[in-house]
Write a protein that holds these residues in place. Structure first.
Motif, short mmCIF file in Angstrom:
data_model
loop_
_atom_site.label_atom_id
_atom_site.label_comp_id
_atom_site.label_asym_id
_atom_site.label_seq_id
_atom_site.Cartn_x
_atom_site.Cartn_y
_atom_site.Cartn_z
N LEU A 87 0.84 -1.20 0.00
CA LEU A 87 0.00 0.00 0.00
C LEU A 87 0.87 1.26 0.00
O LEU A 87 0.80 2.08 0.92
N PRO A 88 1.69 1.44 -1.02
CA PRO A 88 2.50 2.66 -1.06
C PRO A 88 1.61 3.89 -1.15
O PRO A 88 0.60 3.89 -1.85
N GLY A 89 1.95 4.90 -0.40
CA GLY A 89 1.15 6.12 -0.42
C GLY A 89 0.03 6.15 0.60
O GLY A 89 -0.59 7.20 0.80
N VAL A 90 -0.22 5.02 1.27
CA VAL A 90 -1.24 4.97 2.31
C VAL A 90 -0.54 5.10 3.67
O VAL A 90 0.39 4.35 3.97
N ARG A 91 -0.99 6.05 4.46
CA ARG A 91 -0.39 6.25 5.79
C ARG A 91 -0.81 5.13 6.72
O ARG A 91 -1.99 4.83 6.86
N LEU A 92 0.16 4.49 7.37
CA LEU A 92 -0.09 3.47 8.38
C LEU A 92 0.29 4.02 9.74
O LEU A 92 1.39 4.58 9.91
#
Length: 395
Positions: free
Chosen positions: A312-317
């Motif tokens: 999930l690149p670009g999704v903040r975890l």
């Protein structure tokens, strides 16, 4: 109202207990955490649970022993929480019990069974107990899971974009808040269920889980095994949907290994870790999730978290701790919230999350040592949750 929540998930390693002061202020639920603790199951009880879980056969005597044994273990955990977290002063206990069977056929849930007789908790603590929280939603046509969707929704409302909450227990579930739409909640597939089963199998029971994902980190993902695992029809079903160890268990994994032999155990563990990351990411991409708030035991696995980030690149975890809910205690606190809603006459389900015909008030109430006195029914359900303070966790 001071509420103790008790939870044991599909990993059945321990009972998580959490306490909170809960207050309704208009459409906002105010939650002040008082701490949490983890109480491991006794070895003999854990072995009894493992021996009775699907696909194993069992007996009614074993079911009765489990109902009593789990009830007494939950009572011990509630007693500790009452004295260590609440200074002996609480109003309510909410017990999830131990899920032993989740009856799913063709995507429909026909029943669900959580054991742990609440009378033991009421007798031990003297407090009223809300239990059996899933059955009413199933009777209303719902999946009975994931019930954490209500708490997730109250927590995530107000965040920008399309936020989602991810819980990584034995099974992974997500709650997604798409703008201008009803919240969506569903099980994405296995998180620790197959991983833990594989570790126990490869170590002959000497280890119960892949600590810090070290063995998965030492292995390589098998594209062939991953392809076989991803071919399961569950992943193609539309939400709402739920699953459990009735599907994802050791014989299931062994059948996959027959179809795609993978000699190195660490490669199997790497592939299972990647399976969780891929199925979580697929679910999030389908809903265009922009931020993922993570909790549960799997959140402590750095290899799994790294793989989810890769998918999930670009999704903040970020951990749920950043929003005020301790990751290890979030499910126990979520059930405390559900019990609080129940005694105030408020529904604890989101039909868009479980697929039920309507939102229902959940659970059954076992009176404590004094006559049962419920609060006046609340005039409206909360839309938001605000965490006002927190206390350090007990150990």
């Amino acid at each position: 109202m001071r509420v103790i929540g008790l939870m044991s998930g599909t990993s059945y390693d321990a009972i998580e207990a959490a306490a909170a002061d809960l207050t309704l202020d208009g459409d906002t639920l105010l939650l002040r955490t008082l701490g949490h603790l983890s109480v491991p199951y006794p070895d003999d009880l854990r072995a009894l649970i493992e021996a009775a879980l699907p696909p194993a056969a069992t007996t009614m005597r074993a079911v009765c022993e489990l109902d009593t044994g789990v009830g007494r273990a939950f009572a011990d955990a509630a007693g500790r929480a009452l004295h260590e977290l609440c200074d002996g002063d609480a109003d309510l206990v909410v017990s999830h019990g131990q899920t032993m069977y989740h009856w799913v056929e063709d995507g429909s849930v026909h029943g669900t069974l959580q054991l742990g007789q609440p009378a033991w908790i009421a007798e031990s603590t003297g407090l009223p107990v809300v239990s059996d929280l899933r059955g009413r939603d199933v009777a209303a046509g719902g999946q009975g899971a994931p019930l954490v969707g209500m708490t997730d929704t109250l927590l995530l409302r107000g965040l920008p974009g399309t936020p989602a909450a991810l819980n990584l227990g034995g099974i992974a579930n997500v709650t997604v808040l798409v703008p201008d739409a009803e919240p969506l909640a569903f099980d994405t597939g296995p998180a620790n269920a197959l991983l833990d089963a594989a570790v126990r199998h490869f170590t002959d029971g000497a280890a119960g889980y892949d600590e810090d994902g070290r063995r998965a980190a030492a292995g390589r993902t098998s594209p062939e095994l991953l392809r076989v695992l991803l071919d399961d029809p569950y992943y193609r079903r539309a939400a709402p949907k739920s699953t459990g160890k009735e599907l994802f268990h050791l014989p299931y994994l062994l059948r996959a290994l027959e179809a795609a032999p993978t000699p190195a155990p660490d490669d199997v563990l790497a592939t299972l870790t990647r399976l969780t990351a891929v199925t979580v990411a697929d679910a999030c991409r389908a809903q265009r999730v922009t931020e993922l708030v993570v909790s549960g035991g799997g959140a402590r696995n750095p290899v799994l978290m790294r793989m989810i980030g890769e998918e999930l690149p670009g999704v903040r975890l970020r951990a749920s701790d950043e929003l005020g809910l301790p990751s290890d205690a979030k499910e126990a606190l979520a059930f405390a919230v559900l019990g609080f809603l129940t005694v105030h006459g408020l529904p604890g389900t989101l039909p868009s999350g479980t697929g039920a015909r309507r939102a229902t008030v959940l659970g059954s109430i076992t009176p404590g040592a004094t006559p049962l006195r419920l609060p006046d029914p609340a005039s409206r359900p909360p839309r938001l949750m605000r965490i006002t303070a927190s206390a350090p966790a007990a150990r």
